[in-house]
Design an enzyme around this catalytic site. Structure first.
Site, PDB file in Angstrom:
ATOM      1  CD  GLN A  19      -2.687  -1.270   2.688  1.00 17.44           C
ATOM      2  OE1 GLN A  19      -2.720  -2.431   3.302  1.00 17.44           O
ATOM      3  NE2 GLN A  19      -2.919  -0.104   3.218  1.00 17.44           N
ATOM      4  CD  GLU A  61      -9.129   3.931   7.238  1.00 24.61           C
ATOM      5  OE1 GLU A  61      -8.349   3.255   6.841  1.00 24.61           O
ATOM      6  OE2 GLU A  61      -9.127   4.969   7.836  1.00 24.61           O
ATOM      7  NE  ARG A  98     -13.404  -0.321   4.304  1.00 30.22           N
ATOM      8  CZ  ARG A  98     -13.846  -0.683   3.584  1.00 30.22           C
ATOM      9  NH1 ARG A  98     -14.323  -2.011   3.332  1.00 30.22           N
ATOM     10  NH2 ARG A  98     -14.496   0.250   2.748  1.00 30.22           N
ATOM     11  CB  CYS A  99      -9.827   1.807  11.675  1.00 29.92           C
ATOM     12  SG  CYS A  99      -8.647   1.526  12.902  1.00 29.92           S
TER      13      CYS A  99
END
Ligand code: FAD
Lengths: 291, 789
Positions: free
Chosen positions: B223, B743, B373-374
């Protein structure tokens, strides 16, 4: 997640397949839909040296009703059961079961024969076949024999099939009028094996009393279990809520669950208790509806 | 944002443009790391530890090397010769690439086999003989913290315990005083279990070192390709890898969710193998390896206290956390934030006094924890506050919606300074909650619940009114290993008025190829369909820190707008030259400059682009391009109000999510369809830990569910019908007024679901249940409370 190398054999008829089984003995495995066997091979839990793929053998994929029996070819896939008109109209228990097995992509591959021959008490068809009082046909070097389902699962992951026998057909007695059945399964998510499941098949007489009943339990013991004490209790009766509750208790007592990630033995017994009552009720409704 | 500034042809902000990338994804033509095939490529597979904690007595590679097609078996001792057997983590801890003497968790890499194909490699892995001497693993952080616990990190000289760090923030004394003076105090232990991002594409790479040029190219599921390049240069500089000769290419990615930020040992081994052997080496994990060995998320044990007046005014919050990091702190946080942005834990409420402290410990489990995802531990923080608010409501016998309304930070209070140091940019919490309540019919549901309860039926209603903090971040506070967390856009306009733009971020399903094009279309009037977006290749893209923590729109999205403004500034000069007027006489309207007062005299951006290459004014450089590195002045604070309704079977304890309304506010919206899609995905990834997912270990550190049969990912069958809607409260400091969205739902959904289940059982005296809330857990509670036989 990669199996060791193996030899892949594709016989074109049953006697060739049987001959291969004889030749390679316990190094060989029949490959049907592959959805129990291949996962085990990928994890190297099963390491057969020879895979005998029977999917090329014709004539093992059928669903027919004749002479008072429903005959299912061993290589019939679960999806075919779901789509079969005869199953849809007369065998609600089979239909319920097929719909609860895995997910659609697995059901396109997994076979009814494989589901039984794997001998896994977590599989759904064994209990169903107990409730339906089915039998299976095995073919070996000395011809064919019919094995009663109650004799088919002697032990954990073991079947009555000899090393050189192939399961070719499943035979289910056609239900009389005013019959009903149901399969109720608790799973953690779709595609999961049962935390507990109950199969029920019954028929009623004109007064609404139960004439015959079969009850099978999934994944609550080292083999699929017939809930015989509950069956005996209900035979000839028109059960009220109290009797249903008693049937649930008896079925739970007949189960022998073990604790695992799905829950404690106590929880699974509680599920068997409740699902048994619900499956009987639903079967009775369906029987009434089929008069 | 209600009115659209651009036509559907231009497709700027606010249009639900279909995703450009889907043309290839839907045809199965995405190109992922495992699709990369290079001439002469070899394959790597990894030997992993069956024990959670063991001494390695010996490794015998003879049998493996004897298999035809095996090129090498790499062990820790081999890497040690190059001083590559350890590597730093992003949190400045250390992690083994391959062990020389001890394994610290089950499934840890022990050795790697390089072979002609994947199948030979797998057979050779089986043939490597490792002799272990198992030791008693320490699995529970509460045992790890005991003074008599064995010290796990014996590699660290002088280390006498398993403590990693202590972190605290807020005013301890004022908070203590507020607690002492409060009418009401509630306290709850809340555990967010260890979970895994379980992206559908596992991790892997193809490392290709060309000895003649000394150039290393790595195709890699990452990423953050630029950060990886710099890390490789810093870590492997001593073996001759220099940053200009390192090229990281991140092809299409099948889901990242924070799990593809860290550098895993497999990447390093593959690179080392390629350098040593001089051939490309491919390594792709299988599912179980991914689940069992790659960084976990969460695993926070939080002790949460909330103080209020008897009328329900929240006065103080205190949270003490024990963080289980596994055997090394391999979290992926901004360097100054060991606990990420956990201090967002005061949430949407005006709580004047707050204090939070945390201690991290080593255990014999895989390292982590990633920001799944946060935005760095926000999920943990929001779960804590949203749960404890419900506990308070229960204690005060107040409706949880009503109690929230009473304590919200009010719309006029923004920018709002939180007790733990954040400046919330904008928000309107009462409006979002009101909309959620109206949409779901809150009052009727409460009536229904009362009636059902009287009949012995179990129904619950759960709320979550969360605030997120995303878009890291301003350079004064945010860096990773010293590299500031700006992000970048390099924009070039072609002579025919089409464009290409490259970014330092990297999409993993977020739809950047579409949304960035829409931002540029909005600012320049060039149709989004004609703006090519590229990311992920460090030889071509401008430097940036990558995509995670909902940072792409807040940082690179802003950089796109700023680069477009720079292009527009130059375009104005060219237009003035073409129209023979002065620059001040020109007015911009999407896609063209016109002369003030005579709009028929105009030049489109396409005319101007052509002139930039064919007829540029004297004294001005030819061409039309710009680069911008955007350093955000603040973070952005998206928020939402979720309401969930559950029905529970009183006998079997099966839980059905009957309804779920999600109102999200992410400021101005670039592409409503993509936002909607992200929210659906995020809600489902909120449902997952709330009801299904947890990595389970036994007391010897064996993972009990390291595969998808038992690590339960919900499917479409389990997923309820998400009812989504939005409010729009623009960010005042972002050039587009946008905030970041993907998110929020992962953060907001779990407490809504947990609160609903607890609400369904509250009359039995249930105050808290830890997620995942499974039917089995609910059944146990019903049993304990005597509600089932
Ligand atoms: C994700 C997933 C979920 C699943 N969920 C369920 C579920 O919920 N419920 C359920 O019941 N099942 C489930 N299954 C198992 C699935 O139904 C299996 O495919 C089935 O149990 C076996 O059938 P098969 O045709 O795939 O057999 P195979 O895997 O090919 O064979 C299984 C075993 O039976 C033997 N065998 C197969 N056919 C014959 C034959 N004709 N004669 C002699 N021996 C034979 C094989 O040698 C092998 O040992 C699941 C499978 C998967 C992959």
């Amino acid at each position: 997640m990669i199996p060791p190398s193996f030899e892949y054999l594709t016989p074109s008829n049953i006697s060739d397949a049987v001959a291969l089984l004889q030749k390679h003995g316990d190094e060989a495995k029949i490959l049907a839909g592959g959805h129990s066997l291949i996962p085990a091979m990928r994890l190297r839990l099963a390491e057969p040296g020879y895979l005998i793929d029977i999917s090329g053998i014709g004539g093992l994929d059928y669903i027919q009703e004749e002479s008072g029996q429903l005959r299912i070819g061993a290589m019939t896939c679960e999806a075919a059961l779901e789509e079969s008109e005869i199953v849809q109209s007369k065998y609600p228990l089979l239909l319920d079961t097929a719909k609860m097995i895995a997910d659609p992509s697995v059901r396109n591959m997994a076979t009814v024969g494989g589901n039984l021959a794997h001998g896994d008490p977590a599989n759904d068809h064994p209990a169903t076949m107990l409730a339906l009082r089915a039998s299976v046909v095995a073919e070996g070097p000395n011809g064919t024999r019919e094995i009663k389902i109650d004799d088919f699962f002697p032990d954990f992951f073991t079947t009555a099939l000899a090393e050189d026998e192939i399961l070719t057909e499943i035979r289910i007695p056609s239900p009389p009028s005013a019959s009903g059945g149901a399969y109720l399964k608790i799973e953690r998510k779709v595609g999961d094996y049962a935390a507990a499941a109950v199969a029920c098949q019954l028929n009623i007489d004109s007064s609404g009393s139960i004439e015959n009943i079969g009850l099978g339990l999934t994944n609550v013991g080292s083999t699929p279990i017939r809930a015989s004490s509950a069956e005996e209790l209900l035979k000839g009766k028109k059960p009220d809520e109290n009797m249903l509750a008693e049937a649930g208790r008896l079925a739970a007592a007949d189960s022998e669950p073990m604790e695992d990630l799905r829950g404690s033995a106590e929880y699974k017994r509680a599920l068997v208790n409740e699902l048994t009552q619900r499956a009987i009720k639903l079967s009775l409704q369906r029987a009434e509806g089929s008069r | 944002m209600s009115e659209l500034k651009t036509t559907p042809e231009v497709c700027g902000m606010g249009h639900s443009m279909k995703r450009k990338e889907d043309a290839r994804f839907l045809r199965g033509q995405g190109k992922y790391t495992d699709d990369v095939v290079l001439p002469g490529m070899l394959h790597m597979d990894i030997v992993r530890s069956p024990y959670a904690y063991a001494k390695i007595k010996s490794i015998n590679t003879d049998a493996a090397m004897a298999i035809p097609g095996v090129h090498a078996v790499i062990t820790g001792d081999v890497l040690k010769q190059y001083n590559l057997h350890w590597m730093p983590t992003l949190m400045s801890d250390t992690q083994m690439v391959l062990p020389t003497d001890t394994v610290m968790y089950q499934s840890q890499e022990v050795a790697a086999v390089i072979a002609d194909d994947r199948y030979i490699a797998a057979d050779a892995v089986e043939a490597v003989e490792v002799e272990y001497e198992p030791m008693q693993a320490v699995v529970d952080p509460f045992k790890s913290m005991q003074s008599d616990a064995p010290v796990l990190r014996t590699d660290k000289e002088g280390k006498t315990d398993n403590h990693i760090w202590h972190w605290e923030t807020g005013d301890k004394d004022s908070t203590e005083k507020a607690f002492q003076n409060a009418d009401v105090v509630v306290k709850e232990n809340v555990y967010l279990p260890r979970i895994h991002v379980a992206s559908i594409e596992t991790c892997g790479c193809v490392a290709s070192f060309e000895p003649a040029e000394g150039k290393l190219t790595v195709y890699m599921t990452t990423q953050a390709p630029h950060a990886i390049r710099t890390v490789v240069a810093l870590v492997a500089g001593h073996v001759g890898l220099s940053e200009e000769k390192i090229r990281i290419i991140s092809p299409d990615i099948g889901g990242g969710f924070g799990g593809k930020v860290p550098v895993y040992p497999g990447y390093v081994i593959a690179i080392a193998a390629s350098v040593v052997i001089g051939k490309p080496v491919k390594w792709v994990e299988d599912r179980s390896e991914n689940l069992q060995a790659d960084s976990f998320a969460r695993d926070y044990h939080m002790s949460v206290e909330l103080a209020s007046s008897s009328s329900g005014k929240m006065e103080a919050l205190r949270i003490k956390t024990v963080a289980d990091h596994g055997y090394t702190d391999a979290a992926a946080n901004p360097s100054k934030y060991p606990a990420g942005m956990f201090s967002i834990c005061t949430g949407s409420y005006d709580i004047k006094n707050a204090f939070t402290e945390m201690d991290a410990y080593y255990t014999n489990k895989p390292p982590g924890g990633v920001a799944y995802r946060c935005s760095f531990r926000v999920t943990e923080a929001i779960h804590a506050i949203e749960r404890i608010v419900d506990v308070l409501a229960q204690k005060l016998d107040r409706d949880p919606a009503d109690l929230r309304m009473q304590n919200f930070i009010q719309p006029e209070a923004f920018p709002y300074q939180s007790a733990l140091g954040w400046e919330y940019d904008s928000g309107d919490y009462p409006r979002a909650l009101k909309l959620a309540m109206d949409t779901i019919g809150y009052d009727d549901l409460r009536k229904e619940q009362a009636e059902k309860r009287a009949k012995g039926e179990l129904m619950g209603i759960g709320l979550s009114t969360f605030t997120e903090v995303v878009g890291a971040g301003p350079s004064k506070d945010f860096d990773i290993l010293g590299i500031k967390m700006f992000d970048s856009c390099e924009l070039r306009i072609h002579p025919t008025g089409k464009a290409i733009a490259r970014f330092g971020t990297k999409s993993q399903g977020q739809g950047h190829e579409t949304t960035y094009a829409q931002i540029l279309a909005e600012e320049l009037g060039i149709p989004a369909a004609h703006i090519q977006i590229e990311e992920g290749d460090t030889d071509t893209a401008p430097y940036g820190l990558g995509t995670y923590a909902s940072r792409s729109t807040p940082t690179a999205g802003a950089a796109a707008a700023k680069a477009a403004h720079k292009v527009r500034d130059k375009a104005r000069k060219i237009a003035a030259h073409l129209l023979e007027v002065s620059e001040e006489d020109l007015e911009w309207e999407v896609g063209k400059f016109y002369v003030k007062g005579s709009p028929e005299q105009s030049k489109t951006i396409q005319d101007i682009a052509f002139a930039a290459y064919t007829n540029h004014p004297q004294g001005l450089e030819a061409g039309l391009e710009a680069t911008h590195y955007y350093d955000p002045p603040n973070l952005t604070f998206p928020f939402g109000s979720y309401i969930c309704v559950v029905d529970i079977d009183p006998k079997t304890a099966e839980i059905k999510v009957r309804r779920f309304v999600a109102i999200d506010d992410c400021g101005n919206i670039i592409n409503p369809m993509i936002v909607e899609g992200q929210i659906h995905g995020g809600l489902t990834q909120g449902l997952a830990p709330a009801m299904y997912e947890e990595l389970i270990y036994d007391e010897d550190g064996n993972i009990l569910n390291g595969n998808f049969m038992d690590y339960l990912l919900p499917t479409a069958v389990e997923t309820p019908n998400w009812e989504t809607d939005r409010t729009v409260t623009p960010s005042p400091h972002h050039p587009l007024g946008a905030k970041g969205v993907a998110e929020s739902p992962t953060v907001g959904a779990p407490p809504a679901i947990a609160n609903a289940v607890v609400d369904a059982l509250s009359h039995l005296g249930v105050e808290n249940m830890d997620i995942p809330i499974t039917p089995y857990k609910v059944w146990q509670v019903l049993k304990e409370k005597g509600a089932v036989a």
